[in-house]
Design an enzyme around this catalytic site. Sequence first.
Site, PDB file in Angstrom:
ATOM      1  N   ALA A  23      -9.841 109.285 -10.139  1.00  0.00           N
ATOM      2  CA  ALA A  23     -11.464 109.922  -9.814  1.00  0.00           C
ATOM      3  C   ALA A  23     -11.375 110.479  -8.365  1.00  0.00           C
ATOM      4  O   ALA A  23     -12.647 110.013  -7.665  1.00  0.00           O
ATOM      5  CB  ALA A  23     -12.350 108.831 -10.158  1.00  0.00           C
ATOM      6  N   ARG A  62     -14.736 123.444  -8.521  1.00  0.00           N
ATOM      7  CA  ARG A  62     -15.245 124.428  -9.596  1.00  0.00           C
ATOM      8  C   ARG A  62     -16.642 123.862 -10.009  1.00  0.00           C
ATOM      9  O   ARG A  62     -17.419 124.705 -10.551  1.00  0.00           O
ATOM     10  CB  ARG A  62     -14.127 124.670 -10.775  1.00  0.00           C
ATOM     11  CG  ARG A  62     -13.152 125.383 -10.517  1.00  0.00           C
ATOM     12  CD  ARG A  62     -12.188 125.309 -11.608  1.00  0.00           C
ATOM     13  NE  ARG A  62     -11.301 123.818 -11.396  1.00  0.00           N
ATOM     14  CZ  ARG A  62     -10.333 123.410 -12.322  1.00  0.00           C
ATOM     15  NH1 ARG A  62     -10.047 124.372 -13.644  1.00  0.00           N
ATOM     16  NH2 ARG A  62      -9.863 122.356 -12.235  1.00  0.00           N
ATOM     17  N   ASN A  95      -0.994 119.087 -22.577  1.00  0.00           N
ATOM     18  CA  ASN A  95      -1.207 117.958 -22.008  1.00  0.00           C
ATOM     19  C   ASN A  95      -2.799 117.560 -21.915  1.00  0.00           C
ATOM     20  O   ASN A  95      -3.342 118.302 -20.891  1.00  0.00           O
ATOM     21  CB  ASN A  95      -0.529 117.629 -20.612  1.00  0.00           C
ATOM     22  CG  ASN A  95      -0.691 116.375 -20.011  1.00  0.00           C
ATOM     23  OD1 ASN A  95      -1.133 115.351 -20.570  1.00  0.00           O
ATOM     24  ND2 ASN A  95      -0.693 116.575 -18.669  1.00  0.00           N
ATOM     25  N   ASN A 106     -14.424 120.469 -15.646  1.00  0.00           N
ATOM     26  CA  ASN A 106     -14.155 121.031 -14.509  1.00  0.00           C
ATOM     27  C   ASN A 106     -15.188 122.006 -13.912  1.00  0.00           C
ATOM     28  O   ASN A 106     -15.138 122.503 -12.762  1.00  0.00           O
ATOM     29  CB  ASN A 106     -12.831 121.811 -14.446  1.00  0.00           C
ATOM     30  CG  ASN A 106     -11.565 120.944 -14.712  1.00  0.00           C
ATOM     31  OD1 ASN A 106     -11.177 120.010 -14.106  1.00  0.00           O
ATOM     32  ND2 ASN A 106     -11.118 121.262 -16.000  1.00  0.00           N
ATOM     33  N   ARG A 155     -46.181 104.793 -16.715  1.00  0.00           N
ATOM     34  CA  ARG A 155     -45.413 104.505 -15.267  1.00  0.00           C
ATOM     35  C   ARG A 155     -44.850 103.109 -15.374  1.00  0.00           C
ATOM     36  O   ARG A 155     -45.295 102.172 -16.245  1.00  0.00           O
ATOM     37  CB  ARG A 155     -46.081 105.086 -14.300  1.00  0.00           C
ATOM     38  CG  ARG A 155     -46.216 106.689 -14.144  1.00  0.00           C
ATOM     39  CD  ARG A 155     -47.296 107.043 -12.988  1.00  0.00           C
ATOM     40  NE  ARG A 155     -47.013 106.266 -11.823  1.00  0.00           N
ATOM     41  CZ  ARG A 155     -47.765 106.334 -10.865  1.00  0.00           C
ATOM     42  NH1 ARG A 155     -49.178 106.538 -11.057  1.00  0.00           N
ATOM     43  NH2 ARG A 155     -47.466 105.735  -9.637  1.00  0.00           N
ATOM     44  N   TYR A 157     -57.218 107.274 -15.856  1.00  0.00           N
ATOM     45  CA  TYR A 157     -56.163 106.766 -15.012  1.00  0.00           C
ATOM     46  C   TYR A 157     -56.383 105.130 -14.915  1.00  0.00           C
ATOM     47  O   TYR A 157     -57.593 104.796 -14.508  1.00  0.00           O
ATOM     48  CB  TYR A 157     -55.818 107.300 -13.583  1.00  0.00           C
ATOM     49  CG  TYR A 157     -54.941 106.609 -12.754  1.00  0.00           C
ATOM     50  CD1 TYR A 157     -53.970 106.320 -13.123  1.00  0.00           C
ATOM     51  CD2 TYR A 157     -55.548 105.740 -11.653  1.00  0.00           C
ATOM     52  CE1 TYR A 157     -52.891 105.772 -12.343  1.00  0.00           C
ATOM     53  CE2 TYR A 157     -54.572 105.046 -11.081  1.00  0.00           C
ATOM     54  CZ  TYR A 157     -53.360 104.895 -11.161  1.00  0.00           C
ATOM     55  OH  TYR A 157     -52.453 104.364 -10.610  1.00  0.00           O
TER      56      TYR A 157
HETATM   57  C1  UD1 Z   1      -4.143 118.037 -15.266  1.00  0.00           C
HETATM   58  C2  UD1 Z   1      -2.754 117.881 -15.601  1.00  0.00           C
HETATM   59  C3  UD1 Z   1      -2.549 118.976 -16.764  1.00  0.00           C
HETATM   60  C4  UD1 Z   1      -3.694 118.570 -17.773  1.00  0.00           C
HETATM   61  C5  UD1 Z   1      -5.038 118.601 -17.584  1.00  0.00           C
HETATM   62  C6  UD1 Z   1      -5.473 117.856 -18.622  1.00  0.00           C
HETATM   63  C7  UD1 Z   1      -1.533 117.195 -13.445  1.00  0.00           C
HETATM   64  C8  UD1 Z   1      -0.405 117.671 -12.645  1.00  0.00           C
HETATM   65  N1  UD1 Z   1      -1.852 118.250 -14.298  1.00  0.00           N
HETATM   66  O1  UD1 Z   1      -4.594 119.233 -14.559  1.00  0.00           O
HETATM   67  O2  UD1 Z   1      -1.075 118.809 -17.322  1.00  0.00           O
HETATM   68  O3  UD1 Z   1      -3.491 119.424 -18.918  1.00  0.00           O
HETATM   69  O4  UD1 Z   1      -5.034 117.674 -16.430  1.00  0.00           O
HETATM   70  O5  UD1 Z   1      -7.059 117.776 -18.231  1.00  0.00           O
HETATM   71  O6  UD1 Z   1      -1.638 115.966 -13.789  1.00  0.00           O
HETATM   72  N2  UD1 Z   1      -7.105 113.580  -9.017  1.00  0.00           N
HETATM   73  C9  UD1 Z   1      -7.053 112.605  -8.026  1.00  0.00           C
HETATM   74  N3  UD1 Z   1      -6.336 112.917  -7.067  1.00  0.00           N
HETATM   75  C10 UD1 Z   1      -5.492 114.015  -6.830  1.00  0.00           C
HETATM   76  C11 UD1 Z   1      -5.746 114.995  -7.691  1.00  0.00           C
HETATM   77  C12 UD1 Z   1      -6.508 114.758  -8.889  1.00  0.00           C
HETATM   78  O7  UD1 Z   1      -7.671 111.627  -8.380  1.00  0.00           O
HETATM   79  O8  UD1 Z   1      -4.826 114.123  -5.770  1.00  0.00           O
HETATM   80  C13 UD1 Z   1      -7.867 113.329 -10.313  1.00  0.00           C
HETATM   81  C14 UD1 Z   1      -9.010 114.146 -10.701  1.00  0.00           C
HETATM   82  O9  UD1 Z   1     -10.376 113.855  -9.697  1.00  0.00           O
HETATM   83  C15 UD1 Z   1      -9.112 114.288 -11.993  1.00  0.00           C
HETATM   84  C16 UD1 Z   1      -7.860 113.897 -12.651  1.00  0.00           C
HETATM   85  O10 UD1 Z   1      -7.180 113.462 -11.461  1.00  0.00           O
HETATM   86  O11 UD1 Z   1     -10.106 113.483 -12.370  1.00  0.00           O
HETATM   87  C17 UD1 Z   1      -7.124 115.253 -13.041  1.00  0.00           C
HETATM   88  O12 UD1 Z   1      -7.143 116.253 -11.913  1.00  0.00           O
HETATM   89  P1  UD1 Z   1      -7.231 117.851 -12.056  1.00  0.00           P
HETATM   90  O13 UD1 Z   1      -7.044 118.209 -10.740  1.00  0.00           O
HETATM   91  O14 UD1 Z   1      -8.682 117.993 -12.734  1.00  0.00           O
HETATM   92  O15 UD1 Z   1      -6.069 118.190 -12.981  1.00  0.00           O
HETATM   93  P2  UD1 Z   1      -6.129 119.390 -13.752  1.00  0.00           P
HETATM   94  O16 UD1 Z   1      -5.776 120.563 -13.117  1.00  0.00           O
HETATM   95  O17 UD1 Z   1      -7.032 119.454 -15.087  1.00  0.00           O
HETATM   96 CA    CA Z   2      -9.212 118.134 -15.064  1.00  0.00          CA
END
Ligand code: UD1
Ligand code: CA
Length: 458
Positions: A9, A15, A169, A227, A332, A365
């Site tokens: 997280a 986006r 994935n 996203n 309220r 009221y």
């Molecule tokens: C990722 C997967 C992809 C998969 C998809 C499913 C990778 C490289 N790719 O892509 O294969 O199909 O999820 O939804 O893992 N986050 C961090 N730190 C970071 C980067 C991300 O905590 O440095 C967290 C984001 O907050 C998010 C999650 O990891 O909750 C996924 O990251 P996101 O950038 O959304 O990955 P996707 O491009 O969706």
């Molecule tokens: Ca994602």
Amino acid sequence: METAAIVLAAGAGTRMKSKKPKVVHEVLGRPLVRWVVEAAKDAGADKVVAVVGHQREQVIPLVEGDALVAVQQQQRGTADAVLAAKEALGDFDGAVVVLSGDSPLIRPETIAEMVALREEHQAAVVVLTMELANPFGYGRIVRDGAGEVERIVEQKDATAEEAAITECNSGFYCFDAQALFEALAQVDSNNAQGEFYLTDVLGIARAAGRPVLAYKTDDAEQCLGVNSRGQLAQATKVMQRRINAQHMAGGVTMMDPDTVWIGPEVTIDPDVELLPNVMLMGATTIGEDSVVGPNTRLTDTRVGRGCVIDETVAIEAQIDDGATCGPRAYLRPAAHLCEGAKAGTHVEIKKSTIGKGSKVPHLSYIGDTTMGEGVNIGAGSITCNYDGANKWPTVIEDRAFIGSDTMMVAPVTIGEGALVGAGSTITKDVAPGALALGRAKQQQVEGWVAAHPIEKKK
Ligand code: UD1
Ligand code: CA
């Protein structure tokens, strides 16, 4: 074997075009990241680590208490995010489930099934996958000639041939802790995004001869990642249907479930009827045989049995058995309708008790008031509880009758069984059983109208 869950997280979620971090956005009143933490706990995780980073001061309060917090200083990719959780896990040596904090629909049962499958096969990793007609944006599952999972390729790194793969994935995994951290040490950022991909762990483990499995789900909906605002609305719709289906299975009638929005912590007894355009949020509870709606929003409100709540907004209110509200009532915080009481049309009640069977039927009221039983408040009456600086209390004792358009200037007490004439402004206490009148005397001039004819302008 012990299970730990890591909830990712730390990302910004650009986006979303928001000043808030993505995982703080809510589905039915619960932040995205909390849905995922709850799912991990419901799946039986012994400990949960939330990896936070971007604007973490907003994320930490949402997970603290339910999860350990690990900080990823820079968002260098999902592999780097998992590494950030390593310290919080200490010498943990069980199964590590990795969950995306932006995917609120994951079912706890699915997580538990992944954990069981990994254990059964002693696999390095089980990845949850799904078939998508439109796989764009997701990592693709690359299988070898024998159909075994070989690696995952991200959209931006995929060849045309790989991009044609429809098995995706989900971003949910169960790893063997040792295999995970061994492989993570080898992940690099030689890819289109210059990031450290968690997805590379699968190829690395496989190359080291460890079993790598995919668990394909038929319920792809549960893998939806949020996203964008569009996907947030989509996730909310899915969760709405899921929650409504549960309540209907439990004996709740809904005339039009598409227009009923219920938060995850709400409890509803059987034989409750929910009419169109109802939002039930927070820790709201509804007792059996009550009818709620249409056009009603209840937040953190307790409703007893056999109540009728029509076109009402209530926040932190309590509505006891057989009480009625609306149409168009506003309760309220700390408004309390006792058994059989009524808050009628265009009535606002704040921090007040309306005693058993007492009625406030129209255009009133009532604030900072303690009202006894069997009181009747005439239309258009107001407790004047605020002098511009302080709030003052009003007490209306049992069976008092307040005529229409009465102003009760607090602090003031109206005694048991007293009668207040319509149009009164009451500034002094009224004794029990007394008649109080506080209005100008009516004057009458016989024949005045005929003596003063009004002439029409030319
Ligand atoms: C990722 C997967 C992809 C998969 C998809 C499913 C990778 C490289 N790719 O892509 O294969 O199909 O999820 O939804 O893992 N986050 C961090 N730190 C970071 C980067 C991300 O905590 O440095 C967290 C984001 O907050 C998010 C999650 O990891 O909750 C996924 O990251 P996101 O950038 O959304 O990955 P996707 O491009 O969706
Ligand atoms: Ca994602």
